[in-house]
Design a protein around this motif. Structure first.
Motif, mmCIF file in Angstrom:
data_model
loop_
_atom_site.group_PDB
_atom_site.id
_atom_site.type_symbol
_atom_site.label_atom_id
_atom_site.label_comp_id
_atom_site.label_asym_id
_atom_site.label_seq_id
_atom_site.Cartn_x
_atom_site.Cartn_y
_atom_site.Cartn_z
ATOM 1 N N MET A 1 -44.705 12.279 35.355
ATOM 2 C CA MET A 1 -43.485 11.526 35.086
ATOM 3 C C MET A 1 -42.290 12.366 35.546
ATOM 4 O O MET A 1 -42.160 13.527 35.198
ATOM 5 C CB MET A 1 -43.412 11.207 33.595
ATOM 6 N N THR A 2 -41.398 11.768 36.295
ATOM 7 C CA THR A 2 -40.228 12.485 36.802
ATOM 8 C C THR A 2 -39.180 12.615 35.697
ATOM 9 O O THR A 2 -39.188 11.838 34.736
ATOM 10 C CB THR A 2 -39.602 11.736 37.998
ATOM 11 N N PRO A 3 -38.289 13.585 35.850
ATOM 12 C CA PRO A 3 -37.204 13.717 34.847
ATOM 13 C C PRO A 3 -36.389 12.435 34.699
ATOM 14 O O PRO A 3 -35.984 12.068 33.600
ATOM 15 C CB PRO A 3 -36.359 14.861 35.381
ATOM 16 N N ARG A 4 -36.178 11.753 35.822
ATOM 17 C CA ARG A 4 -35.389 10.519 35.751
ATOM 18 C C ARG A 4 -36.114 9.443 34.944
ATOM 19 O O ARG A 4 -35.504 8.759 34.119
ATOM 20 C CB ARG A 4 -35.089 10.007 37.150
ATOM 21 N N SER A 5 -37.403 9.267 35.186
ATOM 22 C CA SER A 5 -38.135 8.230 34.450
ATOM 23 C C SER A 5 -38.243 8.588 32.966
ATOM 24 O O SER A 5 -38.225 7.700 32.113
ATOM 25 C CB SER A 5 -39.514 7.985 35.060
ATOM 26 N N LYS A 6 -38.333 9.879 32.642
ATOM 27 C CA LYS A 6 -38.329 10.293 31.234
ATOM 28 C C LYS A 6 -36.996 9.938 30.582
ATOM 29 O O LYS A 6 -36.958 9.423 29.471
ATOM 30 C CB LYS A 6 -38.559 11.805 31.112
ATOM 31 N N ARG A 7 -35.926 10.216 31.308
ATOM 32 C CA ARG A 7 -34.581 9.907 30.788
ATOM 33 C C ARG A 7 -34.419 8.395 30.625
ATOM 34 O O ARG A 7 -33.910 7.923 29.613
ATOM 35 C CB ARG A 7 -33.529 10.475 31.733
#
Length: 52
Positions: A1-7
């Motif tokens: 999971m990318t940082p953006r999708s986590k955010r």
């Protein structure tokens, strides 16, 4: 999971936790607070011809 999708997932959970009534009350409270701050901090004319 990318940082953006986590955010994005975290933001989605936060937004979807509350109903429209909560968001409406929250908006109105913030609007009232902002208006009160504006009135309290407003510059009043001090007769120096500066057109405040």
């Amino acid at each position: 999971m990318t940082p953006r999708s986590k955010r994005d997932t975290r933001h989605y959970r936060y937004v979807s936790t509350y109903d429209v009534g909560y968001w409406a009350r929250s908006f109105m409270q913030e609007l009232k607070r902002t208006c009160n701050d504006h009135v309290r901090k407003r510059c009043w004319g001090i007769r120096f011809g500066l057109n405040f």
